[in-house]
Design a protein around this motif. Structure first.
Motif, mmCIF file in Angstrom:
data_model
loop_
_atom_site.group_PDB
_atom_site.id
_atom_site.type_symbol
_atom_site.label_atom_id
_atom_site.label_comp_id
_atom_site.label_asym_id
_atom_site.label_seq_id
_atom_site.Cartn_x
_atom_site.Cartn_y
_atom_site.Cartn_z
ATOM 1 N N SER A 169 6.962 -6.508 5.101
ATOM 2 C CA SER A 169 6.218 -5.761 6.121
ATOM 3 C C SER A 169 5.149 -4.957 5.394
ATOM 4 O O SER A 169 5.454 -4.024 4.652
ATOM 5 C CB SER A 169 7.154 -4.833 6.905
ATOM 6 O OG SER A 169 6.437 -4.101 7.884
ATOM 7 N N MET A 170 3.881 -5.344 5.601
ATOM 8 C CA MET A 170 2.789 -4.734 4.864
ATOM 9 C C MET A 170 2.321 -3.440 5.547
ATOM 10 O O MET A 170 2.092 -3.399 6.757
ATOM 11 C CB MET A 170 1.622 -5.705 4.733
ATOM 12 C CG MET A 170 1.983 -6.985 3.992
ATOM 13 S SD MET A 170 2.728 -6.698 2.358
ATOM 14 C CE MET A 170 1.334 -5.921 1.491
ATOM 15 N N ILE A 171 2.189 -2.390 4.730
ATOM 16 C CA ILE A 171 1.672 -1.105 5.210
ATOM 17 C C ILE A 171 0.151 -1.141 5.227
ATOM 18 O O ILE A 171 -0.495 -0.629 6.132
ATOM 19 C CB ILE A 171 2.187 0.030 4.312
ATOM 20 C CG1 ILE A 171 3.729 0.062 4.346
ATOM 21 C CG2 ILE A 171 1.598 1.371 4.736
ATOM 22 C CD1 ILE A 171 4.332 0.974 3.311
ATOM 23 N N ASN A 172 -0.435 -1.759 4.197
ATOM 24 C CA ASN A 172 -1.876 -2.014 4.150
ATOM 25 C C ASN A 172 -2.076 -3.338 3.420
ATOM 26 O O ASN A 172 -1.120 -4.106 3.260
ATOM 27 C CB ASN A 172 -2.635 -0.852 3.486
ATOM 28 C CG ASN A 172 -2.078 -0.509 2.106
ATOM 29 O OD1 ASN A 172 -1.791 -1.404 1.300
ATOM 30 N ND2 ASN A 172 -1.917 0.779 1.823
ATOM 31 N N ASP A 173 -3.300 -3.648 2.990
ATOM 32 C CA ASP A 173 -3.564 -4.945 2.364
ATOM 33 C C ASP A 173 -2.824 -5.128 1.050
ATOM 34 O O ASP A 173 -2.598 -6.264 0.617
ATOM 35 C CB ASP A 173 -5.064 -5.114 2.117
ATOM 36 C CG ASP A 173 -5.851 -5.299 3.404
ATOM 37 O OD1 ASP A 173 -5.218 -5.637 4.426
ATOM 38 O OD2 ASP A 173 -7.083 -5.105 3.388
ATOM 39 N N ARG A 174 -2.460 -4.048 0.384
ATOM 40 C CA ARG A 174 -1.841 -4.127 -0.939
ATOM 41 C C ARG A 174 -0.365 -3.756 -0.963
ATOM 42 O O ARG A 174 0.432 -4.371 -1.667
ATOM 43 C CB ARG A 174 -2.600 -3.202 -1.913
ATOM 44 C CG ARG A 174 -4.058 -3.536 -2.106
ATOM 45 C CD ARG A 174 -4.241 -4.878 -2.773
ATOM 46 N NE ARG A 174 -5.640 -5.181 -3.035
ATOM 47 C CZ ARG A 174 -6.072 -6.354 -3.501
ATOM 48 N NH1 ARG A 174 -5.206 -7.313 -3.751
ATOM 49 N NH2 ARG A 174 -7.357 -6.564 -3.703
ATOM 50 N N LEU A 175 0.016 -2.741 -0.229
ATOM 51 C CA LEU A 175 1.347 -2.152 -0.328
ATOM 52 C C LEU A 175 2.195 -2.483 0.896
ATOM 53 O O LEU A 175 1.717 -2.440 2.031
ATOM 54 C CB LEU A 175 1.225 -0.635 -0.478
ATOM 55 C CG LEU A 175 2.532 0.147 -0.633
ATOM 56 C CD1 LEU A 175 3.246 -0.226 -1.928
ATOM 57 C CD2 LEU A 175 2.256 1.650 -0.576
ATOM 58 N N GLY A 176 3.461 -2.822 0.635
ATOM 59 C CA GLY A 176 4.390 -3.093 1.721
ATOM 60 C C GLY A 176 5.824 -2.875 1.278
ATOM 61 O O GLY A 176 6.108 -2.416 0.165
ATOM 62 N N VAL A 177 6.736 -3.209 2.165
ATOM 63 C CA VAL A 177 8.166 -3.132 1.873
ATOM 64 C C VAL A 177 8.773 -4.514 2.119
ATOM 65 O O VAL A 177 8.190 -5.354 2.816
ATOM 66 C CB VAL A 177 8.877 -2.068 2.735
ATOM 67 C CG1 VAL A 177 8.341 -0.683 2.418
ATOM 68 C CG2 VAL A 177 8.717 -2.367 4.223
ATOM 69 N N TYR A 178 9.945 -4.752 1.536
ATOM 70 C CA TYR A 178 10.606 -6.040 1.717
ATOM 71 C C TYR A 178 12.105 -5.853 1.870
ATOM 72 O O TYR A 178 12.680 -4.835 1.463
ATOM 73 C CB TYR A 178 10.309 -6.979 0.541
ATOM 74 C CG TYR A 178 11.033 -6.615 -0.739
ATOM 75 C CD1 TYR A 178 12.294 -7.129 -1.034
ATOM 76 C CD2 TYR A 178 10.465 -5.736 -1.661
ATOM 77 C CE1 TYR A 178 12.960 -6.793 -2.196
ATOM 78 C CE2 TYR A 178 11.128 -5.398 -2.832
ATOM 79 C CZ TYR A 178 12.366 -5.935 -3.096
ATOM 80 O OH TYR A 178 13.031 -5.585 -4.240
ATOM 81 N N PHE A 179 12.731 -6.866 2.465
ATOM 82 C CA PHE A 179 14.191 -6.970 2.529
ATOM 83 C C PHE A 179 14.527 -8.405 2.170
ATOM 84 O O PHE A 179 13.936 -9.345 2.718
ATOM 85 C CB PHE A 179 14.720 -6.621 3.912
ATOM 86 C CG PHE A 179 16.212 -6.752 4.037
ATOM 87 C CD1 PHE A 179 17.047 -5.777 3.523
ATOM 88 C CD2 PHE A 179 16.776 -7.859 4.644
ATOM 89 C CE1 PHE A 179 18.427 -5.891 3.622
ATOM 90 C CE2 PHE A 179 18.150 -7.995 4.747
ATOM 91 C CZ PHE A 179 18.978 -6.998 4.243
ATOM 92 N N ASP A 180 15.474 -8.587 1.243
ATOM 93 C CA ASP A 180 15.701 -9.917 0.680
ATOM 94 C C ASP A 180 17.193 -10.161 0.461
ATOM 95 O O ASP A 180 17.923 -9.271 0.008
ATOM 96 C CB ASP A 180 14.953 -10.035 -0.654
ATOM 97 C CG ASP A 180 15.087 -11.403 -1.274
ATOM 98 O OD1 ASP A 180 14.296 -12.294 -0.910
ATOM 99 O OD2 ASP A 180 15.985 -11.593 -2.120
#
Length: 220
Positions: A169-180
């Motif tokens: 889930s991207m917060i902006n074009d560069r930074l996001g969070v993930y669940f794996d």
């Protein structure tokens, strides 16, 4: 004739525009990325044990969950396809007896799993939810083994297969969070003696861990 020529020209322009748009979209998604965060390792262990060359019936093992930090180095080829290499800070597993071995503490193993996987990213058109599935191979290196009730406790490195599912889930074009979530199927060999000067023991150990992780993703 003019109408046919005009129609062909329009179709050609639309086709070129579509190809250019698809190329721009692929280029927008191409590139390296890093991920990192906490991970839990939950085992589904089992063992086939022999002592002094004879099968030891009813033997089983248990391994408590481990927690560590996991990191991915990945590359996105286009919007839908990516590859990653996963590694982490090596945790230590406590291997205890179960079944006919209940009450025993076999030994400790410090291990380092390394995973190479390919992901298919399901198009959603929503950068807040980018799910994916993946598959790959695992090689787990047993860095250190410590004796407990089994003297000379030693465990071999092992290969395994991996299936993966998760989302970013991207917060902006560069930074996001993930669940794996990764499921690994792996067997390895272990050996030692039951106590100092005891009979030799050898085992085929099933580990089959489930890795559940979350954290931050940074796209370059």
């Amino acid at each position: 004739m003019r109408q046919i020529t005009s129609s062909l020209a329009i179709a050609l322009v639309l086709g070129l525009n579509g190809a250019a748009l698809a190329q721009d979209q692929d280029e927008a998604h191409q590139g390296w990325y890093l991920r990192g965060g906490p991970v839990g390792v939950f085992f589904s262990p089992g063992v086939d044990l022999s002592v002094a060359g004879a099968t030891f019936p009813g033997a089983d093992v248990s391994v408590d969950p481990n927690y560590s930090l996991s990191f991915d180095i990945g590359y996105r080829f286009n919007e839908q396809l990516s590859a990653s290499f996963t590694f982490g800070i090596p945790p230590t597993a406590e291997v205890r007896g179960a079944g006919a071995l209940a009450g025993s503490y076999l030994g400790d193993v410090t291990y380092a799993p390394a995973i190479l996987a390919l992901q298919y990213r399901i198009p959603t058109g929503n950068p807040r939810f980018e799910p994916y599935v993946g598959a790959g191979i695992n090689y787990t290196i047993m860095l250190d083994s410590d004796d407990r009730d089994v003297a000379g406790f030693d465990v071999d490195n092992g290969w395994g297969t991996v299936l993966q599912v998760g989302f970013e889930s991207m917060i902006n074009d560069r930074l996001g969070v993930y669940f794996d979530v990764k499921k690994i199927w792996i067997e390895t060999d272990a050996r030692g003696t039951l106590g100092a000067g005891g009979p030799p023991a050898a085992a085929k150990v099933t580990l089959d861990p489930l890795l559940v992780g979350t954290g931050l993703v940074w796209r370059f």
